[in-house]
Design a protein around this motif. Structure first.
Motif, PDB file in Angstrom:
ATOM      1  N   THR A   1       0.839  -1.190   0.000  1.00  0.00           N
ATOM      2  CA  THR A   1       0.000   0.000   0.000  1.00  0.00           C
ATOM      3  C   THR A   1       0.878   1.245   0.000  1.00  0.00           C
ATOM      4  O   THR A   1       1.823   1.342   0.787  1.00  0.00           O
ATOM      5  N   PHE A   2       0.560   2.191  -0.885  1.00  0.00           N
ATOM      6  CA  PHE A   2       1.305   3.435  -0.996  1.00  0.00           C
ATOM      7  C   PHE A   2       0.335   4.606  -0.977  1.00  0.00           C
ATOM      8  O   PHE A   2      -0.834   4.470  -1.334  1.00  0.00           O
ATOM      9  N   ASP A   3       0.831   5.771  -0.589  1.00  0.00           N
ATOM     10  CA  ASP A   3       0.090   7.010  -0.742  1.00  0.00           C
ATOM     11  C   ASP A   3       0.021   7.299  -2.241  1.00  0.00           C
ATOM     12  O   ASP A   3       0.992   7.073  -2.962  1.00  0.00           O
ATOM     13  N   GLN A   4      -1.101   7.798  -2.720  1.00  0.00           N
ATOM     14  CA  GLN A   4      -1.225   8.073  -4.157  1.00  0.00           C
ATOM     15  C   GLN A   4      -0.193   9.095  -4.641  1.00  0.00           C
ATOM     16  O   GLN A   4       0.199   9.086  -5.793  1.00  0.00           O
ATOM     17  N   LYS A   5       0.262   9.943  -3.742  1.00  0.00           N
ATOM     18  CA  LYS A   5       1.246  10.953  -4.128  1.00  0.00           C
ATOM     19  C   LYS A   5       2.608  10.333  -4.439  1.00  0.00           C
ATOM     20  O   LYS A   5       3.479  11.003  -4.988  1.00  0.00           O
ATOM     21  N   ALA A   6       2.797   9.050  -4.118  1.00  0.00           N
ATOM     22  CA  ALA A   6       4.051   8.364  -4.439  1.00  0.00           C
ATOM     23  C   ALA A   6       4.137   8.013  -5.915  1.00  0.00           C
ATOM     24  O   ALA A   6       5.208   7.674  -6.413  1.00  0.00           O
ATOM     25  N   ILE A   7       3.014   8.099  -6.620  1.00  0.00           N
ATOM     26  CA  ILE A   7       3.009   7.779  -8.053  1.00  0.00           C
ATOM     27  C   ILE A   7       3.544   8.980  -8.829  1.00  0.00           C
ATOM     28  O   ILE A   7       2.983  10.071  -8.771  1.00  0.00           O
ATOM     29  N   ALA A   8       4.629   8.751  -9.564  1.00  0.00           N
ATOM     30  CA  ALA A   8       5.230   9.828 -10.350  1.00  0.00           C
ATOM     31  C   ALA A   8       4.569   9.947 -11.714  1.00  0.00           C
ATOM     32  O   ALA A   8       4.339  11.053 -12.205  1.00  0.00           O
ATOM     33  N   ARG A   9       4.279   8.791 -12.335  1.00  0.00           N
ATOM     34  CA  ARG A   9       3.706   8.822 -13.673  1.00  0.00           C
ATOM     35  C   ARG A   9       3.203   7.439 -14.048  1.00  0.00           C
ATOM     36  O   ARG A   9       3.501   6.467 -13.375  1.00  0.00           O
ATOM     37  N   GLN A  10       2.468   7.384 -15.141  1.00  0.00           N
ATOM     38  CA  GLN A  10       2.077   6.097 -15.701  1.00  0.00           C
ATOM     39  C   GLN A  10       3.274   5.539 -16.458  1.00  0.00           C
ATOM     40  O   GLN A  10       4.052   6.290 -17.046  1.00  0.00           O
ATOM     41  N   ASP A  11       3.428   4.230 -16.426  1.00  0.00           N
ATOM     42  CA  ASP A  11       4.543   3.578 -17.103  1.00  0.00           C
ATOM     43  C   ASP A  11       4.199   3.389 -18.572  1.00  0.00           C
ATOM     44  O   ASP A  11       3.109   2.941 -18.909  1.00  0.00           O
ATOM     45  N   THR A  12       5.122   3.752 -19.426  1.00  0.00           N
ATOM     46  CA  THR A  12       4.938   3.509 -20.856  1.00  0.00           C
ATOM     47  C   THR A  12       5.843   2.342 -21.229  1.00  0.00           C
ATOM     48  O   THR A  12       7.063   2.456 -21.139  1.00  0.00           O
ATOM     49  N   PRO A  13       5.249   1.201 -21.606  1.00  0.00           N
ATOM     50  CA  PRO A  13       6.056   0.024 -21.894  1.00  0.00           C
ATOM     51  C   PRO A  13       6.999   0.252 -23.080  1.00  0.00           C
ATOM     52  O   PRO A  13       6.665   0.962 -24.026  1.00  0.00           O
ATOM     53  N   THR A  14       8.170  -0.341 -23.000  1.00  0.00           N
ATOM     54  CA  THR A  14       9.148  -0.292 -24.081  1.00  0.00           C
ATOM     55  C   THR A  14       9.343  -1.703 -24.612  1.00  0.00           C
ATOM     56  O   THR A  14       8.802  -2.666 -24.066  1.00  0.00           O
ATOM     57  N   ALA A  15      10.149  -1.842 -25.630  1.00  0.00           N
ATOM     58  CA  ALA A  15      10.422  -3.168 -26.198  1.00  0.00           C
ATOM     59  C   ALA A  15      11.097  -4.065 -25.172  1.00  0.00           C
ATOM     60  O   ALA A  15      10.964  -5.282 -25.213  1.00  0.00           O
ATOM     61  N   ASP A  16      11.825  -3.472 -24.211  1.00  0.00           N
ATOM     62  CA  ASP A  16      12.492  -4.261 -23.171  1.00  0.00           C
ATOM     63  C   ASP A  16      11.520  -4.788 -22.122  1.00  0.00           C
ATOM     64  O   ASP A  16      11.872  -5.649 -21.330  1.00  0.00           O
ATOM     65  N   ASP A  17      10.295  -4.260 -22.095  1.00  0.00           N
ATOM     66  CA  ASP A  17       9.315  -4.644 -21.090  1.00  0.00           C
ATOM     67  C   ASP A  17       8.310  -5.671 -21.614  1.00  0.00           C
ATOM     68  O   ASP A  17       7.179  -5.703 -21.161  1.00  0.00           O
ATOM     69  N   LEU A  18       8.704  -6.487 -22.550  1.00  0.00           N
ATOM     70  CA  LEU A  18       7.782  -7.471 -23.098  1.00  0.00           C
ATOM     71  C   LEU A  18       7.376  -8.470 -22.028  1.00  0.00           C
ATOM     72  O   LEU A  18       8.192  -8.825 -21.172  1.00  0.00           O
ATOM     73  N   PRO A  19       6.133  -8.945 -22.056  1.00  0.00           N
ATOM     74  CA  PRO A  19       5.692  -9.902 -21.049  1.00  0.00           C
ATOM     75  C   PRO A  19       6.580 -11.138 -21.048  1.00  0.00           C
ATOM     76  O   PRO A  19       6.937 -11.668 -22.089  1.00  0.00           O
ATOM     77  N   GLY A  20       6.951 -11.571 -19.849  1.00  0.00           N
ATOM     78  CA  GLY A  20       7.747 -12.781 -19.706  1.00  0.00           C
ATOM     79  C   GLY A  20       9.240 -12.533 -19.724  1.00  0.00           C
ATOM     80  O   GLY A  20      10.019 -13.447 -19.493  1.00  0.00           O
ATOM     81  N   ASP A  21       9.683 -11.307 -19.993  1.00  0.00           N
ATOM     82  CA  ASP A  21      11.111 -11.032 -20.012  1.00  0.00           C
ATOM     83  C   ASP A  21      11.754 -11.221 -18.645  1.00  0.00           C
ATOM     84  O   ASP A  21      12.947 -11.449 -18.546  1.00  0.00           O
ATOM     85  N   ASP A  22      10.956 -11.105 -17.593  1.00  0.00           N
ATOM     86  CA  ASP A  22      11.515 -11.229 -16.254  1.00  0.00           C
ATOM     87  C   ASP A  22      11.518 -12.675 -15.755  1.00  0.00           C
ATOM     88  O   ASP A  22      11.953 -12.951 -14.660  1.00  0.00           O
ATOM     89  N   ILE A  23      11.063 -13.604 -16.565  1.00  0.00           N
ATOM     90  CA  ILE A  23      11.025 -15.008 -16.160  1.00  0.00           C
ATOM     91  C   ILE A  23      12.405 -15.618 -16.360  1.00  0.00           C
ATOM     92  O   ILE A  23      13.004 -15.503 -17.421  1.00  0.00           O
ATOM     93  N   ILE A  24      12.897 -16.262 -15.331  1.00  0.00           N
ATOM     94  CA  ILE A  24      14.192 -16.919 -15.400  1.00  0.00           C
ATOM     95  C   ILE A  24      13.976 -18.290 -16.012  1.00  0.00           C
ATOM     96  O   ILE A  24      13.223 -19.103 -15.491  1.00  0.00           O
ATOM     97  N   GLU A  25      14.635 -18.545 -17.128  1.00  0.00           N
ATOM     98  CA  GLU A  25      14.414 -19.803 -17.821  1.00  0.00           C
ATOM     99  C   GLU A  25      15.269 -20.937 -17.284  1.00  0.00           C
ATOM    100  O   GLU A  25      14.950 -22.092 -17.447  1.00  0.00           O
TER     101      GLU A  25
END
Length: 102
Positions: free
Chosen positions: A57-81
């Motif tokens: 849980t965070f205070d809403q003021k902790a949000i700086a901005r909406q995230d804009t996905p990049t090519a590096d943020d493709l789904p599953g990129d963080d999965i360790i194979e």
């Protein structure tokens, strides 16, 4: 001083408008740089999934901005194979003839 106050009010209005656009499922970036996904909104607080299954849980003021996905943020990129710990030969494993000298 007048211009500083005016620009500060404009910035606060922009931040409030950005927060009003945020809904459940929105990816956000916190002022700390951490990225998370909104899972619940309340008037002054927001619950964010900061890792799979980890909600904080965070205070809403902790949000700086909406995230804009990049090519590096493709789904599953963080999965360790592969797990390097499991791939190391076990020195006590007798099925591996090169692992121990007799």
């Amino acid at each position: 001083i007048y211009f500083q106050m005016r620009s500060r009010k404009r910035m606060q209005a922009q931040q409030a408008a950005m927060r009003s656009d945020i809904a459940v499922g929105t990816r956000v970036v916190l002022i700390s740089g951490m990225k998370a996904t909104v899972v619940r909104m309340r008037p002054d607080e927001v619950d964010l999934e900061i890792a799979p299954g980890v909600v904080a849980t965070f205070d809403q003021k902790a949000i700086a901005r909406q995230d804009t996905p990049t090519a590096d943020d493709l789904p599953g990129d963080d999965i360790i194979e592969s797990d390097p710990v499991r791939e190391r030969p076990n020195p006590d494993d007798e099925s591996d003839p090169g692992s121990r000298e007799h």
